[in-house]
Scaffold this motif. Sequence first.
Motif, short mmCIF file in Angstrom:
data_model
loop_
_atom_site.label_atom_id
_atom_site.label_comp_id
_atom_site.label_asym_id
_atom_site.label_seq_id
_atom_site.Cartn_x
_atom_site.Cartn_y
_atom_site.Cartn_z
N CYS A 298 0.83 -1.21 0.00
CA CYS A 298 0.00 0.00 0.00
C CYS A 298 0.86 1.26 0.00
CB CYS A 298 -0.94 0.00 1.20
SG CYS A 298 -2.22 -1.27 1.13
N GLY B 124 -8.30 3.06 -3.80
CA GLY B 124 -7.40 1.93 -3.61
C GLY B 124 -7.73 0.80 -4.58
N GLU C 275 -6.69 -4.76 1.44
CA GLU C 275 -5.69 -3.92 0.78
C GLU C 275 -6.25 -2.52 0.55
OE1 GLU C 275 -2.49 -5.39 -2.30
OE2 GLU C 275 -4.46 -5.20 -3.26
N PHE D 28 -4.94 0.91 2.40
CA PHE D 28 -4.56 2.00 1.52
C PHE D 28 -5.30 3.28 1.91
CE2 PHE D 28 -5.53 4.63 -2.14
CZ PHE D 28 -4.29 4.85 -2.70
#
Length: 174
Positions: free
Chosen positions: A12, A89, A134, A138
Amino acid sequence: MSNGSLKLRRRCQAVIDRLDLPHALSVEALCQHLAARRARPLRLHTLPSEASTHGMCGLWLATDTEDHIFYEHRTAPLHQEHIVLHEIGHLLFNHRTMSMDDEGSWGALLPDLDVRSVQSLLRRTNYATREEQEAELFASLLGSRIHNPYRQQPDGILGRLEVAMGVDRPRDTP
């Protein structure tokens, strides 16, 4: 922090670092920056009221020519911002597409949507998958950057250790 969490954080942070962002940043400025960088318009919209009945609070939709991010408008502004960053993201990690098989439900939710022009569609409902985790991390990292733009960057081995462990330093005022 587990090895998997550390790898996730590094992935990230690497995406954020490659964005070459200015220190002072807002979500709107970020969207303009990404649109210019990707040569594709990035438009923000509030989700239709019906979205909450489908369990959605955010959605990224990529058509042939532009990207659209939808966010829940009946929540606090900080939460709205986090939803938008989460969807960004997904966009930047190029996460997988949801099934468009059930055109009837999408037609009710987004009546102006031409399903034939959709390249990617992701909705945010839970955090059970790697992609959702994820996008969530992020959003948290980038949100911290937006709200703490002048955080001093760590130096040396101690600084690298702080980054690896996810230690946030106190804000330094300009």
